[in-house]
Each structure stands twice: as structure tokens, then as C-alpha cells.
Design a protein around this motif. Structure first.
Motif: not given
Length: 239
Positions: A84-88, A93-95, A101-109
Motif C-alpha cells: 500500500s505504501i509503495i503504491g502511494r 513520484q508521478t505527481r 494528500q500522501f501524508f493523509n493517506e499514509f495515516f488513513q489507509y
């Protein structure tokens, strides 16, 4: 590996890759748990610094070894949290997503509390360069560049700290490796792992048998006094 700066990947096996990726997984789990419990205000500066440092984690403990695995055509299993982390990270990286958003998704998902992962069994007391324990948002971004050997040494130290009964176990030493034969070395690594698990199981059974024998001996020693106590109680009731 003869040269620390230019490691000989002939000796890099699927077992090495699995251990390193599991180590990286435990890193991300430790970061998630510590920062999720933190009461530090999540200001834009905090979020930006956190994403930068998490990118360093990925560049140091993830991407080099996934690339090595691709070159050597080996495919270690990747835990759900890690996947999951690598996918995000790829989206970042591809913007296709922002740092916030990455920060929020890291703690949410990307929660490591999934019962199938049991991440708390992967988290140990001490990590090298554990920046998440400091006020990283107020410090300069000065994290080291590590080579394969250094990271493998850190992974070994991690496995040695794991609590009894943890899911992750330090891998066995693989002897008699062959230069220029990565597939054969993978087979030797798997064979060594199976032998290692077999020996561990045998030791555990021997310990259980020893404990059972000691328990039986103690019970037999107390059998006579218990019989006497029972007889005395019966005589008391009859009188």
C-alpha cells in the motif's frame, strides 16, 4: 560482499531481499505508530518534513532492493502494508498526488494494525536513524546515504531485537554459494531456511518434552502426600 561501496550482488539471495523488505516494513510500521500517537500539531511544515523523511526511508530501504530483485529476477513476498505504501509513493513520484494528500493517506489507509500483519510484533525498541522520535520538523534534513551492507547489518540487528514468538525470525547463514548462479543461490537459501525452521521446531519440541517430564516428576513427588491428605480428610468425615 567484498567491497562495501560496491557490493557483489552475486551473493544477494531471495532470503536477503525478503529480510530487507520485512525490515523496511517494520520501519514504516514503527513510524506510523509513533507519529499517529504524537500530539505535535500537523502544520504544513511538519507535513512537508515528514514526507521528505519518509521519501528518504523509501530511497534507502525500499527502492534499491526492489530494483535489485528485478535485475536478479527474484520476487519476495511483499506485505499488504508495504504494498500500500509503495503504491502511494508511486503516485507521489508521478505527481498524481500532493505531499499533504500522501501524508493523509499514509495515516488513513496504511494502518499497520491489520490483524493479518501483526505489525506490533515487527516493531523493536531501537532503530538506527530513528528520526521520528525527534522534533524532525524543526531539524535540518541531514540523513545519511547508506549502502547495501550497512542496511543488511541494520536488518540483522533488528531481527536480533525481536521478541520471543515474533513472526519475523533472523535468517540462517547460507554457505557454499556459487558465483554467477543467482538461481542456484536462491535454491540454497530456501533449503537453508527450511533446515533452519526444522531445527527450530525440533528444539522447541525438545524443550516442551523436557518441561512435560519435569512437570510429571513434580506431580509424582506430590502424589503420595496428596493421597495421605485425602485419606486424612475421609477419616475426619467418618469420625
Amino acid at each position: 560482499m567484498s567491497n562495501p561501496s560496491q557490493p557483489d550482488l552475486t551473493y544477494f539471495t531471495i532470503l536477503d531481499a525478503t529480510n530487507l523488505l520485512e525490515y523496511a516494513t517494520s520501519h514504516f510500521a514503527a513510524i506510523w505508530i509513533a507519529c499517529d500517537r504524537s500530539h505535535i500539531p500537523r502544520s504544513p511544515g511538519y507535513i512537508s518534513s515528514f514526507v521528505q523523511r519518509l521519501q528518504w526511508e523509501a530511497n534507502t530501504f525500499v527502492f534499491p532492493y526492489t530494483n535489485i530483485c528485478m535485475v536478479l529476477n527474484i520476487h519476495p513476498t511483499m506485505p499488504d502494508l508495504f504494498h500500500s505504501i509503495i503504491g502511494r509513493f508511486s503516485r507521489l513520484q508521478t505527481r498524481n498526488t500532493t505531499g499533504e494528500q500522501f501524508f493523509n493517506e499514509f495515516f488513513q489507509y496504511c494502518s499497520p494494525h491489520d490483524p493479518q500483519l501483526r505489525s506490533t510484533r515487527r516493531v523493536v525498541t531501537n532503530y538506527t536513524h530513528d528520526w521520528w522520535k525527534d522534533h524532525f520538523d524543526m531539524l535540518g534534513f541531514a540523513l545519511p546515504s547508506l549502502n547495501v551492507n550497512e542496511v543488511m547489518d541494520m536488518a540483522i540487528d533488528h531481527f536480533e531485537q525481536l521478541p520471543l514468538g515474533a513472526m519475523l525470525l533472523p535468517g540462517p547463514v547460507v554457505a557454499n554459494r556459487f558465483d554467477g548462479a543467482p538461481l542456484l543461490n536462491q535454491i540454497l537459501a530456501v533449503k537453508a531456511r527450511v533446515q533452519h525452521l526444522s531445527d527450530s521446531l525440533a528444539r522447541m519440541l525438545q524443550e516442551k518434552i523436557k518441561m512435560a517430564a519435569e512437570a510429571a516428576s513434580i506431580m509424582s513427588q506430590h502424589e503420595g502426600p496428596m493421597d495421605e491428605l485425602e485419606e486424612a480428610l475421609l477419616n475426619t468425615l467418618r469420625s
